[in-house]
Design a protein around this motif. Structure first.
Motif, PDB file in Angstrom:
ATOM      1  N   LEU A   1       0.840  -1.208   0.000  1.00 15.00           N
ATOM      2  CA  LEU A   1       0.000   0.000   0.000  1.00 15.00           C
ATOM      3  C   LEU A   1       0.869   1.251   0.000  1.00 15.00           C
ATOM      4  CD1 LEU A   1      -2.916  -0.951   2.419  1.00 15.00           C
ATOM      5  CD2 LEU A   1      -2.950  -0.830  -0.077  1.00 15.00           C
ATOM      6  N   THR A   2       1.924   1.222   0.807  1.00 11.41           N
ATOM      7  CA  THR A   2       2.862   2.345   0.803  1.00 11.41           C
ATOM      8  C   THR A   2       3.575   2.438  -0.538  1.00 11.41           C
ATOM      9  OG1 THR A   2       3.192   2.149   3.188  1.00 11.41           O
ATOM     10  CG2 THR A   2       4.883   3.318   1.947  1.00 11.41           C
ATOM     11  N   GLY A   3       3.887   1.275  -1.105  1.00 11.78           N
ATOM     12  CA  GLY A   3       4.493   1.277  -2.437  1.00 11.78           C
ATOM     13  C   GLY A   3       3.586   1.895  -3.475  1.00 11.78           C
ATOM     14  N   ASP A   4       2.286   1.627  -3.366  1.00 11.83           N
ATOM     15  CA  ASP A   4       1.331   2.243  -4.296  1.00 11.83           C
ATOM     16  C   ASP A   4       1.312   3.768  -4.146  1.00 11.83           C
ATOM     17  OD1 ASP A   4       0.701  -0.243  -5.216  1.00 11.83           O
ATOM     18  OD2 ASP A   4      -1.205  -0.406  -4.132  1.00 11.83           O
ATOM     19  N   GLU A   5       1.400   4.243  -2.904  1.00 12.21           N
ATOM     20  CA  GLU A   5       1.443   5.692  -2.677  1.00 12.21           C
ATOM     21  C   GLU A   5       2.675   6.293  -3.349  1.00 12.21           C
ATOM     22  OE1 GLU A   5       1.254   6.593   1.477  1.00 12.21           O
ATOM     23  OE2 GLU A   5      -0.502   5.331   1.815  1.00 12.21           O
ATOM     24  N   ALA A   6       3.791   5.606  -3.223  1.00 11.22           N
ATOM     25  CA  ALA A   6       5.022   6.089  -3.852  1.00 11.22           C
ATOM     26  C   ALA A   6       4.883   6.119  -5.371  1.00 11.22           C
ATOM     27  CB  ALA A   6       6.193   5.203  -3.434  1.00 11.22           C
ATOM     28  N   LEU A   7       4.263   5.066  -5.933  1.00 10.53           N
ATOM     29  CA  LEU A   7       4.072   5.030  -7.381  1.00 10.53           C
ATOM     30  C   LEU A   7       3.202   6.184  -7.865  1.00 10.53           C
ATOM     31  CD1 LEU A   7       3.586   1.311  -8.474  1.00 10.53           C
ATOM     32  CD2 LEU A   7       5.434   2.870  -9.088  1.00 10.53           C
ATOM     33  N   LEU A   8       2.175   6.511  -7.105  1.00 12.99           N
ATOM     34  CA  LEU A   8       1.305   7.623  -7.489  1.00 12.99           C
ATOM     35  C   LEU A   8       2.068   8.942  -7.471  1.00 12.99           C
ATOM     36  CD1 LEU A   8      -2.000   6.673  -5.619  1.00 12.99           C
ATOM     37  CD2 LEU A   8      -1.610   6.715  -8.094  1.00 12.99           C
ATOM     38  N   LEU A   9       2.940   9.118  -6.497  1.00 15.77           N
ATOM     39  CA  LEU A   9       3.758  10.332  -6.446  1.00 15.77           C
ATOM     40  C   LEU A   9       4.726  10.387  -7.630  1.00 15.77           C
ATOM     41  CD1 LEU A   9       4.556  10.483  -2.620  1.00 15.77           C
ATOM     42  CD2 LEU A   9       3.023  11.985  -3.905  1.00 15.77           C
ATOM     43  N   ILE A  10       5.297   9.247  -7.962  1.00 16.70           N
ATOM     44  CA  ILE A  10       6.209   9.200  -9.110  1.00 16.70           C
ATOM     45  C   ILE A  10       5.458   9.486 -10.403  1.00 16.70           C
ATOM     46  CG2 ILE A  10       7.656   7.652 -10.490  1.00 16.70           C
ATOM     47  CD1 ILE A  10       8.484   6.289  -7.846  1.00 16.70           C
ATOM     48  N   ALA A  11       4.268   8.892 -10.543  1.00 15.80           N
ATOM     49  CA  ALA A  11       3.468   9.133 -11.747  1.00 15.80           C
ATOM     50  C   ALA A  11       3.115  10.606 -11.882  1.00 15.80           C
ATOM     51  CB  ALA A  11       2.196   8.286 -11.706  1.00 15.80           C
TER      52      ALA A  11
END
Length: 253
Positions: free
Chosen positions: A137-147
């Motif tokens: 879930l934290t990884g998904d948050e990071a991916l959204l920030l990167i996107a």
């Protein structure tokens, strides 16, 4: 319903008037006389026939109009639902970017229109460690920030897609080599500036490695991918958090 009764009543009155005019014109011309009974028939018959018949007709027309409106509304809703399904089928659920298949289809279509442009492959650095240490879930948050950072780095007409778990593609439509390098560096910098704090106040650095290749005349999508992949490999081996964009597909074959 009142409107229908009024309209059909007007039709009935017009029918009565027409009946009287016809009787008062034709009957005397044929030597007859329009007496009280004939006069009453000229009034009652149109009222008994024209009024209910016209009311029924108006009612049916109104129902057809309502049915057509409902059909048009349903058609518009189906069209909107179809567009949403198409959009969902072609986009990544999490980031909203094009999915892998749609990205490469768009890239292929763009290549048919012009040979100019550049392909970037953007890969998040050390992303497995974020998933392992903090959860997916934290990884998904990071991916959204990167996107979001990638979106800030590209231009409005460029094509973006999520082509892997933590890998993104960007086709810079019409970009020269100098422009592609500038955009790639801008993306790298935008990601580096993100302050990611999933827990406590500790900031977890987010960086990406970027490999890019310039579109050569007649180059296929596969050739572009191999070229960009090679530059990405060089960026990873160079210490990560690097953007390397070069032309020359022969070296990538």
């Amino acid at each position: 319903m009142v409107r229908i009764l009024v309209r059909s009543g007007l039709v009935a009155l017009a029918s009565v008037a027409a009946s009287l005019i016809l009787a008062l014109t034709v009957v005397p011309a044929m030597g007859g006389v329009v007496d009280g009974n004939a006069f009453m028939m000229c009034v009652i018959c149109p009222l008994l026939i024209a009024w209910p018949a016209s009311a029924y007709t108006f009612r049916q027309n109104e129902r057809l109009t309502v049915a057509h409106r409902e059909l048009a509304r349903t058609h518009a809703q189906l069209a909107a639902a179809h567009r949403r399904l198409e959009d969902k089928a072609s986009h990544d659920d999490m980031t909203g970017m094009l999915n892998r298949e749609s990205f490469f289809a768009s890239l292929d279509n763009s290549r048919r229109e012009t040979d100019r442009g550049a392909l970037l492959i953007i890969d998040a650095d050390h992303f497995k460690a974020i998933n392992d240490d903090f959860g997916h879930l934290t990884g998904d948050e990071a991916l959204l920030l990167i996107a979001a950072a990638i979106r800030r780095g590209v231009r409005s007409g460029d094509i973006l897609g999520r082509i892997g778990g933590e890998e993104f593609g960007a086709f810079l439509v019409g970009a020269t080599e100098a422009e592609a390098r500038h955009i790639a560096e801008r993306i790298r910098r935008e990601v580096e500036l993100v302050r990611f704090r999933p827990v406590d106040e500790r900031t977890i650095p987010l960086t990406v490695s970027i490999g890019g290749t310039i579109c050569g005349s007649g180059a296929t999508v596969s050739e572009l991918m191999r070229g960009a992949d090679r530059r990405l490999y060089e960026a990873k081996n160079g210490g990560r958090n690097l953007a390397i964009v070069e032309s020359g597909l022969a070296a990538a074959a």
